[in-house]
Structures are given as C-alpha cells and as structure tokens.
Design a protein around this motif. Structure first.
Motif, PDB file in Angstrom:
ATOM      1  N   LEU A   5       0.864  -1.144  -0.138  1.00  0.00           N
ATOM      2  CA  LEU A   5       0.023   0.089  -0.083  1.00  0.00           C
ATOM      3  C   LEU A   5       0.820   1.379  -0.007  1.00  0.00           C
ATOM      4  N   GLY A   6       2.083   0.829   0.138  1.00  0.00           N
ATOM      5  CA  GLY A   6       2.982   2.217   0.206  1.00  0.00           C
ATOM      6  C   GLY A   6       3.691   2.739   1.486  1.00  0.00           C
ATOM      7  N   LEU A   7       3.367   1.993   2.650  1.00  0.00           N
ATOM      8  CA  LEU A   7       4.246   2.001   4.026  1.00  0.00           C
ATOM      9  C   LEU A   7       5.446   1.720   3.833  1.00  0.00           C
ATOM     10  N   LYS A   8       6.370   2.333   4.601  1.00  0.00           N
ATOM     11  CA  LYS A   8       7.612   2.043   4.780  1.00  0.00           C
ATOM     12  C   LYS A   8       8.070   0.784   5.553  1.00  0.00           C
ATOM     13  N   GLY A   9       7.358   0.364   6.234  1.00  0.00           N
ATOM     14  CA  GLY A   9       7.497  -0.566   7.276  1.00  0.00           C
ATOM     15  C   GLY A   9       6.533  -0.736   8.371  1.00  0.00           C
ATOM     16  N   VAL A  10       7.014  -1.178   9.624  1.00  0.00           N
ATOM     17  CA  VAL A  10       6.206  -1.133  10.826  1.00  0.00           C
ATOM     18  C   VAL A  10       6.989  -0.654  12.129  1.00  0.00           C
ATOM     19  N   ILE A  11       5.984  -0.517  12.988  1.00  0.00           N
ATOM     20  CA  ILE A  11       6.423  -0.069  14.359  1.00  0.00           C
ATOM     21  C   ILE A  11       5.882  -1.376  15.081  1.00  0.00           C
ATOM     22  N   ILE A  12       6.696  -1.845  16.079  1.00  0.00           N
ATOM     23  CA  ILE A  12       6.328  -2.775  16.828  1.00  0.00           C
ATOM     24  C   ILE A  12       6.822  -2.499  18.326  1.00  0.00           C
ATOM     25  N   GLY A  13       6.421  -3.512  19.337  1.00  0.00           N
ATOM     26  CA  GLY A  13       6.722  -3.490  20.456  1.00  0.00           C
ATOM     27  C   GLY A  13       8.169  -4.255  20.717  1.00  0.00           C
ATOM     28  N   PRO A  14       8.791  -4.268  22.012  1.00  0.00           N
ATOM     29  CA  PRO A  14      10.067  -4.891  22.003  1.00  0.00           C
ATOM     30  C   PRO A  14       9.973  -6.406  22.347  1.00  0.00           C
ATOM     31  N   GLY A  15       8.817  -7.065  22.021  1.00  0.00           N
ATOM     32  CA  GLY A  15       8.780  -8.370  22.189  1.00  0.00           C
ATOM     33  C   GLY A  15       7.283  -8.847  22.800  1.00  0.00           C
ATOM     34  N   LEU A  16       7.108 -10.114  23.376  1.00  0.00           N
ATOM     35  CA  LEU A  16       5.841 -10.147  23.944  1.00  0.00           C
ATOM     36  C   LEU A  16       6.409 -10.733  25.263  1.00  0.00           C
ATOM     37  N   PRO A  17       5.560 -10.916  26.365  1.00  0.00           N
ATOM     38  CA  PRO A  17       5.893 -11.564  27.540  1.00  0.00           C
ATOM     39  C   PRO A  17       6.471 -12.824  27.722  1.00  0.00           C
ATOM     40  N   GLU A  18       6.068 -13.712  26.616  1.00  0.00           N
ATOM     41  CA  GLU A  18       6.992 -15.134  26.638  1.00  0.00           C
ATOM     42  C   GLU A  18       7.971 -14.879  25.440  1.00  0.00           C
ATOM     43  N   HIS A  19       8.058 -14.077  24.855  1.00  0.00           N
ATOM     44  CA  HIS A  19       9.194 -14.398  23.706  1.00  0.00           C
ATOM     45  C   HIS A  19       9.969 -12.899  23.353  1.00  0.00           C
ATOM     46  N   MET A  20      11.229 -12.965  23.322  1.00  0.00           N
ATOM     47  CA  MET A  20      11.966 -11.987  23.021  1.00  0.00           C
ATOM     48  C   MET A  20      12.180 -11.808  21.392  1.00  0.00           C
ATOM     49  N   LEU A  21      12.445 -10.775  20.732  1.00  0.00           N
ATOM     50  CA  LEU A  21      12.347 -10.637  19.387  1.00  0.00           C
ATOM     51  C   LEU A  21      13.423 -11.633  18.780  1.00  0.00           C
TER      52      LEU A  21
END
Length: 311
Positions: free
Chosen positions: A135-151
């Motif tokens: 659609l033309g977005l440059k990427g995404v913003i995400i959080g630093p992981g989930l309670p049970e998983h590091m990125l």
C-alpha cells in the motif's frame, strides 16, 4: 527538516475503537478540566488524547509551524493490542495501515508512514507487513517483544524473514515497564520505557540477528535506551564469556552502527555521545510528537541517516 518519530490516530481507527469499545475495554476519561479526555484501553497506559493525535489538519499545521517538512507517521503503542486475540489485533492493524497509507498517498511530500502488525502471530504479522508495504508504507512499528518471547526468538522468524526480504523499517518502540518497583513517581515512563528498549536492543545485538537479516532497517526509539552508554560493559563481557560472543562476528560496539536510533533524548550532550558512538548516519531526528514527553521541535543536527532509511 524530518521527523522520524511521531504518532497519529486516523479517524477510521477512532471509529473502530468506538465500534469495539466493549471488546477492547476502551474508555474516554475526563481527568482535568483544561485537558482533553484520556484514552485508556484494557486498563493499561492511558494518555491524553490531544487533538493533534486525531486531527490531520492540525497535525500538519503544527508540523509546518515547527519547520518539519516531512514526517514518518507511526501508530501509537497503546493500540498495538498484543494482549487481545489475533483476530482483534489483525483487524485494527488492517484499519490502521489502510488509513495511514491513504493519508500519505494524498500528501506524499509531507508524509510517509509505518504500519502495525499482529505480532502474536508472526506469520500473520509477515502477511500484514507485506500488505502494508504494498500500500506504500515504509515498514512497521512494533513493541520490544511479547511477555513469553524476545524478538530474537525463532518464534519471530517468519516476520523477520519477510521484513528482510522487503528491506522494511522495523521501528521498535517500548511499552511501559510493568516492574512493580517502578509504580511511583512516573518511573514506568521515565526509566521503564528506555529500560524496555535497552533489554530488547541488547538481546537483538547479542543474538546476531542483524547478521542473519542484514536488510532489515531496525530503528530504536529514544536513542536506544541505555544500550549505547553501557556498550563498554558488553565489550568486556564479549572478551570474558563465550555465552556473549558465540553468535557475534565482532565485538558488540561494532554492531551499534548496524542499527538506527532516533534523537529523542532531551539532552544535547547525550545526543552528541550517541552520534559519536554509532555514527552520524545512524541517528535520525525524532520528536515523539504529540505525547507529553516529546522533543519539540525535533533535534536536526543529524540528517545523514534519513536518506538511507527512506530509500
């Protein structure tokens, strides 16, 4: 003048919140007479819903007043919705991404944007990332992981494989730290937010993820938290312990310049140190506008990195 760290909530997202108010436990709360309502979702991290978050004309006018000629818009972390079922997270991601893409297409000289994804399902997140960039977005913003998983966990492999293929910007933005020791004096925001970035950034650096996915453009919020300041300690650990060095091809300080960092530090000496540590082309101007702790207008003595990120 560019701004790589700024947030907006399109009207369609506000409509979605009202339509799903009971499902996501969204509340608009009047806290002070001279302030706008606070938006609270699922009893977490309420914030003042200032008009600049939702009024596109006001947002663009304020950017122009500050001398910002181009803004990279991001969804707000409070609406990542990672603690809800995948269907909810996917639905709001789709609405958010389409809305931001539509706005940026109508004002391409002034705006570009990142999307949001259902990070709890990395395969679905990869699909939503792909759709958003189409659609033309440059990427995404995400959080630093989930309670049970590091990125750095293999759990996120499908997402990072797609981000690498697309050469996407992945802007890692922390949520409030929930350490019970920090419940007083606004510490979840003051030091908890950069601490969450520090943990994530250190884990990604030591995991060797950037060697595996060299085309992902990882951008850390708030100057990378405390990581640049403590890089000497990581270097010493690299010399001492095989657990630190096993996945790296060079000492940690050499990996600092493989990431990008925004300038949201509120202190010129800190910003100067960051630029000296990681290189001028790896620090991009940001403001965190229109949140309360924004640097407004953004610092602009570091402009080299902007062209690489947006290419």
């Amino acid at each position: 003048m560019y701004d790589f760290h700024t947030h907006f909530i399109p009207p369609d997202v506000i409509t979605w919140l009202k339509d799903h108010q009971k499902t996501v436990n969204a509340k608009w709360i009047k806290k002070e007479e001279n302030k706008d309502d606070f938006l609270v979702v699922n009893e977490k991290w309420g914030f003042e819903l200032k008009k600049a978050f939702t009024d596109g004309t006001l947002y663009l006018n304020e950017q122009e007043k500050a001398g910002v000629t181009h803004s990279l818009l991001s969804p707000i972390p409070q609406l990542f919705m990672y603690d809800f079922p995948e269907e909810i997270t996917t639905d709001i991601s789709t609405v958010y991404n389409h809305s931001l893409a539509q706005w940026t297409k109508s004002t391409p000289q002034k705006l570009s944007a990142l999307g949001t994804v259902p990070l709890t399902n990395p395969e679905k997140a990869a699909q939503v990332l792909r759709d958003g960039m189409n659609l033309g977005l440059k990427g995404v913003i995400i959080g630093p992981g989930l309670p049970e998983h590091m990125l750095s966990d293999e759990f996120f492999t499908p997402f990072f494989e797609e981000a690498n293929r697309l050469k996407a910007i992945v802007f890692i933005h922390p949520l409030l730290c929930e350490d019970p020791r920090l419940i007083r004096r606004m510490m979840p925001n003051l030091i908890g937010v950069p601490w969450e970035t520090t943990v994530c950034a250190t884990d990604l650096l030591l995991s060797g993820l950037v060697d595996k996915y060299p085309s992902v453009k990882i951008l850390f919020a708030h100057g990378g938290g405390f990581l640049p300041y403590q890089i000497g300690r990581l270097n010493k650990g690299y010399e001492q312990w095989q657990l630190v060095s096993s996945k790296l091809q060079a000492k940690p300080s050499e990996y600092l310049s493989r990431f990008w960092y925004d300038s949201v530090l509120w202190n010129q000496e800190s910003l100067d140190f960051l630029i000296k540590s990681v290189g001028e082309d790896r620090v991009v101007p940001g403001s965190d506008y229109p949140f309360d702790l924004c640097v407004w207008p953004p610092e602009q003595n570091n402009v080299k990195g902007r062209h690489i990120l947006l290419d």
